[in-house]
Write a protein that holds these residues in place. Structure first.
Motif, mmCIF file in Angstrom:
data_model
loop_
_atom_site.group_PDB
_atom_site.id
_atom_site.type_symbol
_atom_site.label_atom_id
_atom_site.label_comp_id
_atom_site.label_asym_id
_atom_site.label_seq_id
_atom_site.Cartn_x
_atom_site.Cartn_y
_atom_site.Cartn_z
ATOM 1 N N ILE A 126 37.226 57.011 13.061
ATOM 2 C CA ILE A 126 36.629 58.256 13.518
ATOM 3 C C ILE A 126 36.754 58.423 15.034
ATOM 4 N N ALA A 127 36.924 59.617 15.433
ATOM 5 C CA ALA A 127 36.904 59.954 16.860
ATOM 6 C C ALA A 127 36.427 61.383 16.959
ATOM 7 N N ALA A 128 35.968 61.750 18.136
ATOM 8 C CA ALA A 128 35.518 63.123 18.316
ATOM 9 C C ALA A 128 36.713 64.046 18.149
ATOM 10 N N PRO A 129 36.492 65.270 17.652
ATOM 11 C CA PRO A 129 37.605 66.181 17.466
ATOM 12 C C PRO A 129 38.347 66.447 18.775
ATOM 13 N N THR A 130 39.622 66.641 18.627
ATOM 14 C CA THR A 130 40.434 66.943 19.805
ATOM 15 C C THR A 130 40.113 68.337 20.309
ATOM 16 N N PRO A 134 22.442 75.679 9.376
ATOM 17 C CA PRO A 134 23.127 74.372 9.374
ATOM 18 C C PRO A 134 22.181 73.207 9.634
ATOM 19 N N LYS A 135 21.105 73.463 10.358
ATOM 20 C CA LYS A 135 20.175 72.367 10.653
ATOM 21 C C LYS A 135 19.323 72.001 9.441
ATOM 22 N N GLN A 136 19.402 72.799 8.386
ATOM 23 C CA GLN A 136 18.698 72.470 7.139
ATOM 24 C C GLN A 136 19.651 71.860 6.103
ATOM 25 N N ILE A 137 20.924 71.776 6.439
ATOM 26 C CA ILE A 137 21.901 71.185 5.507
ATOM 27 C C ILE A 137 22.124 69.737 5.947
ATOM 28 N N HIS A 138 21.589 68.817 5.150
ATOM 29 C CA HIS A 138 21.572 67.408 5.565
ATOM 30 C C HIS A 138 22.954 66.858 5.880
ATOM 31 N N THR A 139 23.945 67.205 5.048
ATOM 32 C CA THR A 139 25.292 66.646 5.269
ATOM 33 C C THR A 139 25.773 66.972 6.675
ATOM 34 N N ILE A 140 25.562 68.210 7.085
ATOM 35 C CA ILE A 140 26.027 68.646 8.409
ATOM 36 C C ILE A 140 25.255 67.917 9.503
ATOM 37 N N VAL A 141 23.940 67.828 9.332
ATOM 38 C CA VAL A 141 23.092 67.163 10.336
ATOM 39 C C VAL A 141 23.485 65.686 10.460
ATOM 40 N N LEU A 142 23.663 65.034 9.308
ATOM 41 C CA LEU A 142 23.957 63.592 9.323
ATOM 42 C C LEU A 142 25.366 63.312 9.864
ATOM 43 N N ALA A 143 26.309 64.184 9.565
ATOM 44 C CA ALA A 143 27.668 64.017 10.107
ATOM 45 C C ALA A 143 27.641 64.204 11.628
ATOM 46 N N HIS A 144 26.847 65.142 12.082
ATOM 47 C CA HIS A 144 26.692 65.346 13.525
ATOM 48 C C HIS A 144 26.091 64.098 14.175
ATOM 49 N N LYS A 145 25.117 63.507 13.506
ATOM 50 C CA LYS A 145 24.493 62.284 14.041
ATOM 51 C C LYS A 145 25.508 61.145 14.145
ATOM 52 N N HIS A 146 26.467 61.147 13.240
ATOM 53 C CA HIS A 146 27.520 60.126 13.267
ATOM 54 C C HIS A 146 28.521 60.375 14.405
ATOM 55 N N GLY A 147 28.422 61.529 15.041
ATOM 56 C CA GLY A 147 29.370 61.856 16.111
ATOM 57 C C GLY A 147 30.673 62.434 15.605
ATOM 58 N N ILE A 148 30.647 62.934 14.358
ATOM 59 C CA ILE A 148 31.880 63.456 13.762
ATOM 60 C C ILE A 148 32.236 64.832 14.321
ATOM 61 N N GLY A 149 31.227 65.571 14.723
ATOM 62 C CA GLY A 149 31.505 66.898 15.253
ATOM 63 C C GLY A 149 30.245 67.542 15.792
ATOM 64 N N GLU A 150 30.382 68.779 16.208
ATOM 65 C CA GLU A 150 29.315 69.480 16.924
ATOM 66 C C GLU A 150 28.603 70.482 16.006
ATOM 67 N N ILE A 151 27.292 70.374 15.962
ATOM 68 C CA ILE A 151 26.514 71.275 15.105
ATOM 69 C C ILE A 151 26.064 72.533 15.857
ATOM 70 N N ASP A 152 25.996 72.427 17.162
ATOM 71 C CA ASP A 152 25.486 73.545 17.965
ATOM 72 C C ASP A 152 26.615 74.540 18.250
#
Lengths: 297, 306
Positions: B23-27, B277-295
């Motif tokens: 994993i890495a932050a998106p380009t 999006p902040k109520q959709i757990h998958t999105i929140v948890l993926a953001h916590k992993h540093g996979i991408g930006e939720i804001d």
């Protein structure tokens, strides 16, 4: 033997407590639904193999008590196509539950099976321990007519019938304007229909969710093993994690919450029945519903 | 691929050294004005797809000459709004071909019937892309340690997946019975072993209050070991009830979304039918992993007409 031949032979078999092969017999023979005809090979699944047939969402069907399923497609010579899904569930309550979740919010009652619900391009049918979902894959008029023709033909192949779950029998007569009603038997169905995550603390249990334009009501019959203290403690802990809610009342049997917009949520536990209500309509109906349910207990 | 010299060799090397997390932050493109996520709306899905990819730098940014491309489309069911639209798939194949791809393969563990009934097999045939359907035999899937996994400790990814240089993720965004939402993040379950996907549900999922969040966590965890080079999301005609299988209520945003940030794209897509999006757990948890930006304020999302 070709598949079509097998279907035709099995179509003549009496269906009651179907084994794995006999579910094919529910598919209508082409002669019964002319000019529609089976297209391609039907797919079947039994028990947890449903995960392989429905890659995503199978757990919801399994939650309701699943036995076996078959997916098939019928075609019209002019190009129309209809998908048919047949689910055999554990019993008629399980089947009604799945049916109630699958039918659309704005569906029109349609006289097929024990209950039918017609939507823009699909038709759901409940009969006994079966749920049938028919989907039109195009906008043709003959496809919409085909939905009804095929639904009637499939339904006629299911001789068994079932009774409406007890909770619903008591609730339905209380409403002139019928709300959208879903029977729930597990957390996925509940989370699918309810905006408030209280059900998991009551599971395993059967309940109903009534949706109104301004809110909802969830009524759950809990098992005897669930004590008032346990439910109250778990719910209080769950609410404490929600920053958007504040307590108005928090007693063992009655809890009232308010969100930031001022909307009220009421939770009442009168063992074995738990009531969750939100919105004005649900709160207004609560007393009538409690009298109907508790008066008969 | 601009950000990876050779993903295949990297993974092979990583596996040798026990390193599996790629994993890495998106380009983020440095070209001024190029959006991170492009959204194109129009009635012609083929044209919308071409434009969406062009707006984020064009297919050549992702597909180099002679590269081998693997595509993951959603072929759940031929019910309307439940599968990736054939016109979008056709546009992607053509763009890959034009960029000089040596191979364009579609991997799937779902039966050929699904590809036929959705019309996707016909498109693949016409565009000379190859469909590879894998069975459910365990050996066809490689065990991958999920080092950052909170719930999922081992994934089992299609072995064939590692034979390619470029991975294009092509979900349709729609309702989901368990998670309330599915899009780019959840689509990756399509390259994981179906039997392993079952472990995303807790054994006592029917009575455990945390079971649904556990599923969401597994999906977020899976996304830490697989990174698509490009995501192209079908939001043209989608089901917003009774997902992911349908039939259900249909919404027609007529949008195609292209980008590399799965979290940002899912966060955008769920708003199409009023979800936060902040109520959709998958999105929140993926953001916590540093996979991408939720804001959304931190992501350059641009909308265009086709």
């Amino acid at each position: 033997m070709t598949l079509c031949a097998r279907v035709l032979i099995l179509c003549s078999v009496c269906i009651a407590g179907l084994d794995a092969a006999e579910i094919y017999g529910i598919l209508p023979a082409s002669t019964a639904v002319t000019p529609w005809a089976l297209s391609g090979q039907p797919q079947t699944a039994h028990g947890e193999d449903l995960y392989l047939l429905i890659n995503g969402g199978a757990e919801l069907v399994i939650e309701y008590g699943f036995q076996q399923a078959m997916l098939a497609e019928y075609g019209h010579p002019d190009g129309g196509r209809v998908n048919i899904e047949i689910y055999e569930m554990d019993d008629s309550e399980s089947a009604y539950g799945l049916y109630s979740l699958k039918k659309g919010r704005l569906s029109t009652p349609w006289p097929v099976g024990q209950e039918g619900a017609l939507d823009d391009y699909y038709l759901n049918v409940w009969k006994g321990s079966f749920v049938i979902t028919l989907t039109g894959l195009d906008q043709r008029n003959e496809t919409r007519a085909g939905l009804k023709l095929l639904a009637a033909a499939v339904s006629a192949k299911i001789p068994s019938s079932g009774v409406l779950p007890g909770l619903l029998e008591k609730l339905v007569p209380l409403f002139v304007e019928k709300p959208s009603i879903a029977l729930i038997k597990g957390p996925l169905g509940a989370s699918n229909r309810s905006s408030f995550p209280v059900y998991p603390f009551l599971a395993p249990a059967t309940g109903v969710i009534l949706k109104f334009p301004d809110g909802e009501m969830m009524i759950v019959e809990c098992s005897a093993a669930k004590s008032e203290d346990e439910i109250h403690k778990n719910l209080s802990a769950a609410v404490a994690r929600r920053k958007d809610l504040s307590w108005q009342t928090n007693r063992d049997s009655s809890m009232i919450l308010q969100d930031r917009s001022g909307k009220l949520f009421s939770m009442i536990f009168k063992p074995p029945i738990f009531y969750f209500s939100s919105g004005e309509t649900a709160l207004k109906k609560l007393d009538i519903i409690r009298r109907a349910l508790e008066g008969s207990n | 691929m601009k950000n990876k010299i050779n993903r295949r060799s990297f993974i092979k090397t990583g596996a040798l050294f026990g390193v599996t997390s790629i994993i890495a932050a998106p380009t983020i493109l440095d070209a001024a004005g190029t959006p991170d996520v492009a959204v194109v709306q129009g009635t012609d899905s083929f044209a919308s797809t071409l434009k969406a990819v062009r707006k984020i730098g064009g297919m050549k940014r992702f597909v180099k000459k002679k590269s081998k491309v693997v595509v993951l489309a959603n072929v759940q069911r031929s019910n309307p709004g439940a599968y990736t639209h054939p016109d979008i798939v056709r546009a992607v194949i053509r763009m890959c071909r034009e960029a000089g791809a040596a191979k364009i393969h579609f991997l799937s563990s779902l039966p050929e019937t699904n590809w036929e009934s959705t019309g996707l097999k016909k498109v693949l045939g016409e565009e000379e892309a190859e469909l590879i359907i894998l069975g459910n035999e365990k050996d066809l899937y490689r065990p991958i340690a999920v080092e950052k996994g909170v719930a999922l400790k081992e994934a089992r990814i299609m072995r064939a997946f590692y034979d390619y240089d470029v991975f294009i993720n092509m979900p349709i965004t729609k309702d989901h019975a368990g998670n309330k939402f599915t899009g780019s993040l959840k689509n990756l379950m399509g390259i994981n072993w179906p039997m392993n996907n079952r472990t995303f549900h807790k054994p006592n999922w029917a009575t455990d209050p945390d079971a649904i969040q556990y599923l969401d966590q597994c999906i977020a965890d899976l996304n830490t070991v697989i990174r698509p080079d490009l995501c192209i999301v079908d939001a043209t005609e989608i089901i917003i009830t009774n997902g992911p299988f349908g039939p259900g209520e249909i919404l027609t945003p007529r949008k195609v979304i292209a980008g590399t940030d799965r979290v940002a794209m899912d966060a955008y897509c769920c708003t199409l039918w009023g979800l936060d999006p902040k109520q959709i757990h998958t999105i929140v948890l993926a953001h916590k992993h540093g996979i991408g930006e939720i804001d959304p304020k931190k992501v350059n999302i641009k909308e265009f007409k086709a």
